[in-house]
Design a protein around this motif. Structure first.
Motif, PDB file in Angstrom:
ATOM      1  N   GLU A 171       0.816  -1.208   0.000  1.00 38.56           N
ATOM      2  CA  GLU A 171       0.000   0.000   0.000  1.00 38.56           C
ATOM      3  C   GLU A 171       0.851   1.259   0.000  1.00 38.56           C
ATOM      4  O   GLU A 171       0.502   2.252  -0.633  1.00 38.56           O
ATOM      5  N   LEU A 172       1.978   1.220   0.708  1.00 37.79           N
ATOM      6  CA  LEU A 172       2.854   2.387   0.708  1.00 37.79           C
ATOM      7  C   LEU A 172       3.377   2.680  -0.693  1.00 37.79           C
ATOM      8  O   LEU A 172       3.561   3.835  -1.075  1.00 37.79           O
ATOM      9  N   GLY A 173       3.604   1.637  -1.482  1.00 39.92           N
ATOM     10  CA  GLY A 173       4.169   1.824  -2.814  1.00 39.92           C
ATOM     11  C   GLY A 173       3.168   2.217  -3.881  1.00 39.92           C
ATOM     12  O   GLY A 173       3.567   2.621  -4.986  1.00 39.92           O
ATOM     13  N   ILE A 174       1.868   2.118  -3.583  1.00 37.51           N
ATOM     14  CA  ILE A 174       0.855   2.406  -4.607  1.00 37.51           C
ATOM     15  C   ILE A 174       0.984   3.817  -5.173  1.00 37.51           C
ATOM     16  O   ILE A 174       1.012   3.995  -6.400  1.00 37.51           O
ATOM     17  N   PRO A 175       1.045   4.872  -4.344  1.00 39.80           N
ATOM     18  CA  PRO A 175       1.110   6.221  -4.926  1.00 39.80           C
ATOM     19  C   PRO A 175       2.321   6.445  -5.827  1.00 39.80           C
ATOM     20  O   PRO A 175       2.192   7.007  -6.917  1.00 39.80           O
ATOM     21  N   SER A 176       3.484   5.979  -5.394  1.00 34.29           N
ATOM     22  CA  SER A 176       4.687   6.173  -6.214  1.00 34.29           C
ATOM     23  C   SER A 176       4.549   5.454  -7.546  1.00 34.29           C
ATOM     24  O   SER A 176       4.929   5.991  -8.598  1.00 34.29           O
ATOM     25  N   ARG A 177       4.001   4.250  -7.511  1.00 31.50           N
ATOM     26  CA  ARG A 177       3.894   3.467  -8.735  1.00 31.50           C
ATOM     27  C   ARG A 177       2.868   4.060  -9.689  1.00 31.50           C
ATOM     28  O   ARG A 177       3.115   4.194 -10.892  1.00 31.50           O
ATOM     29  N   VAL A 178       1.673   4.407  -9.172  1.00 30.50           N
ATOM     30  CA  VAL A 178       0.598   4.878 -10.045  1.00 30.50           C
ATOM     31  C   VAL A 178       0.860   6.298 -10.525  1.00 30.50           C
ATOM     32  O   VAL A 178       0.827   6.577 -11.728  1.00 30.50           O
ATOM     33  N   PHE A 179       1.122   7.231  -9.599  1.00 31.72           N
ATOM     34  CA  PHE A 179       1.356   8.615 -10.015  1.00 31.72           C
ATOM     35  C   PHE A 179       2.662   8.748 -10.793  1.00 31.72           C
ATOM     36  O   PHE A 179       2.784   9.619 -11.663  1.00 31.72           O
ATOM     37  N   GLY A 180       3.628   7.883 -10.497  1.00 33.75           N
ATOM     38  CA  GLY A 180       4.867   7.909 -11.266  1.00 33.75           C
ATOM     39  C   GLY A 180       4.696   7.470 -12.695  1.00 33.75           C
ATOM     40  O   GLY A 180       5.552   7.725 -13.543  1.00 33.75           O
ATOM     41  N   SER A 181       3.584   6.789 -12.990  1.00 30.42           N
ATOM     42  CA  SER A 181       3.293   6.349 -14.355  1.00 30.42           C
ATOM     43  C   SER A 181       2.486   7.370 -15.141  1.00 30.42           C
ATOM     44  O   SER A 181       2.198   7.150 -16.322  1.00 30.42           O
TER      45      SER A 181
END
Length: 356
Positions: A35-45
Motif C-alpha cells: 500500500e505504501l508503494g501504490i502512490p509512487s507506482r501509479v502517479f509515477g506512471s
C-alpha cells in the motif's frame, strides 16, 4: 462527487519546465509495503504526451527517521514532516502499529504535529486504514468516508462523527478522499489522475501498471463473495457483448437472453459479479465513453451523446450532472482550456426532465 478542480501546484519543475503536482506520502510505523508503494507506482506512471512526469512523489515520515514496516524491514524515508507542509496532495497509507486509533485514541505527538503542519487547501487522501489517522486528527468529522469493510463497526464506534460508507471502493469529497483496502487504493489514485488530467493520461498510467483504468468509486467492495464454481455460468461474455453495443439501445431482456438466464437470475448474478445492477453498469460504461470523447475530440455534444448511447444531449447532460456534478460543455472546458471553440459557446438551457 464534488465539482472537478485541479489543486494548485508548487514550483517543482517537470518535463519542459512545467510545474509538477507534489505528492507527499506519509509512512507510519507498521505500514504495509504494498500500500505504501501504490502512490509512487501509479502517479509515477502518469506522463504527458511528450513523456514528461506530471507528479513528484516523495515518501516521508513524521519525524524524518526510519520506520519499521509490518513485514519486518525498516524504511529510510527521503524526507521528514517538512514534505507535508509543501505538498499539494498528502496521502496516508494504512498502519498496523497504532492500536490506540481503533478506540478513538489520540495520534502520537509527532504524527499529530506533522499533520498539523499541512497547509490549508492541501488535498488529503487515505488508503484503507489510513482513514483512522485522518479521523483521529478530526479531518473527517461530518464528512463521508470509507475504509476496509471488515473494520466498519470498529471505525464507527471510534469515530461516530464520520459518515462512513463501507460499501464503496472510494469516496471523493472534493479536497478529502478515502479508499477501501489494497486495490481500491489503486482505483483512487487513478481517479485522482483522471480528475487532474483526464482519461487519456489515466489510461496510459493504467497500461503501465497493467491494471484496469477505471472502476467507479460507488462500486461495492467485494465482501464475502466466493469465486463461482467453473460450472456456474457468469455474465462475463454478456458484458463483453454489451460493450460492443453501447451506442445502441440494450435492454435488460436482451442481456439476459444473451447470457441464457432468466431476468431474475441474470440480475442477481450480474450484481454479485460487478457490485452494480445491469442498468447502473451500462450507464457507467457509457459515461466513460462520453468522457473520453469530450476530452479527445471536437464532436458536438449531440453526437457525443449518440455515440455513447445516451441518445440525446439532454440525457447525457442529466447523467453527467448526476455523476460528476458538471455539464458536458463544462467538462470539456476543463480539459480543452478556454481557447477551445466549443468551450466558448454558452451552455444551453436544460430541457425539462424526460418522464421515467
Amino acid at each position: 462527487m464534488a465539482e472537478m478542480s485541479t489543486p494548485p501546484t508548487t514550483a517543482a519543475q517537470g518535463y519542459g519546465g512545467r510545474a509538477r503536482h507534489r505528492i507527499a506520502v506519509l509512512a507510519l510505523p507498521g505500514f504495509p509495503p504494498f500500500e505504501l508503494g501504490i502512490p509512487s507506482r501509479v502517479f509515477g506512471s502518469a506522463v504527458d504526451e511528450a513523456g514528461g512526469a506530471l507528479y513528484e512523489v516523495v515518501v516521508c515520515t513524521a519525524d524524518g527517521g526510519p520506520v519499521l514496516s509490518d513485514s519486518g524491514f525498516a524504511l529510510q524515508p527521503a524526507a521528514g514532516p517538512e514534505a507535508l507542509a509543501t505538498a499539494d496532495t498528502v496521502i496516508v497509507p494504512p498502519t498496523h502499529a497504532m492500536p490506540e486509533l481503533a478506540h478513538g485514541g489520540p495520534l502520537p505527538p509527532e504524527v499529530a504535529a506533522a499533520i498539523a503542519g499541512i497547509r490549508p487547501g492541501t488535498r488529503l487522501v487515505s488508503i484503507c486504514t489510513g482513514s483512522y489517522v485522518l479521523a483521529a486528527a478530526g479531518l473527517l468529522d461530518g464528512r463521508p468516508a470509507t475504509t476496509h469493510w471488515n473494520l466498519a463497526s470498529e471505525f464507527r464506534r471510534a469515530y461516530p462523527r464520520v459518515r462512513l460508507d463501507e460499501d464503496v471502493l472510494f469516496v471523493d469529497d472534493g479536497d478529502v478522499l478515502t479508499s477501501a483496502g489494497v486495490s481500491a487504493g489503486v482505483d483512487l489514485c487513478l481517479h485522482l489522475i483522471r480528475r487532474d488530467h483526464g482519461a487519456a493520461v489515466t489510461n496510459r498510467a493504467a497500461r503501465m501498471c497493467v491494471v484496469p483504468p477505471w472502476r467507479d468509486g460507488g462500486q461495492a467492495q467485494y465482501i464475502d463473495r466466493p469465486v463461482p464454481e467453473p460450472t456456474v455460468a457468469t455474465t462475463t461474455a454478456t458484458r463483453a457483448w454489451a460493450l460492443e453495443r453501447l451506442a445502441e439501445p440494450v435492454t435488460l431482456a436482451e442481456l439476459a437472453a444473451h447470457a441464457r438466464m432468466s431476468l431474475r437470475t441474470f440480475t442477481r448474478r450480474f450484481r454479485d459479479e460487478t457490485g452494480m445492477t445491469p442498468v447502473q453498469w451500462l450507464t457507467a460504461q457509457r459515461l466513460e465513453i462520453a468522457r473520453q470523447l469530450l476530452e479527445s475530440s471536437d464532436l458536438p455534444v449531440d453526437l457525443v451523446a449518440h455515440r455513447s448511447g445516451f441518445g440525446s444531449a439532454n440525457s447525457l447532460r442529466q447523467h453527467m450532472r448526476t455523476a460528476l456534478g458538471v455539464s458536458p460543455i463544462a467538462y470539456r472546458r476543463t480539459f480543452h482550456g478556454p481557447g477551445h471553440a466549443e468551450s466558448a459557446q454558452p451552455e444551453p438551457a436544460p430541457a425539462e426532465p424526460a418522464p421515467a
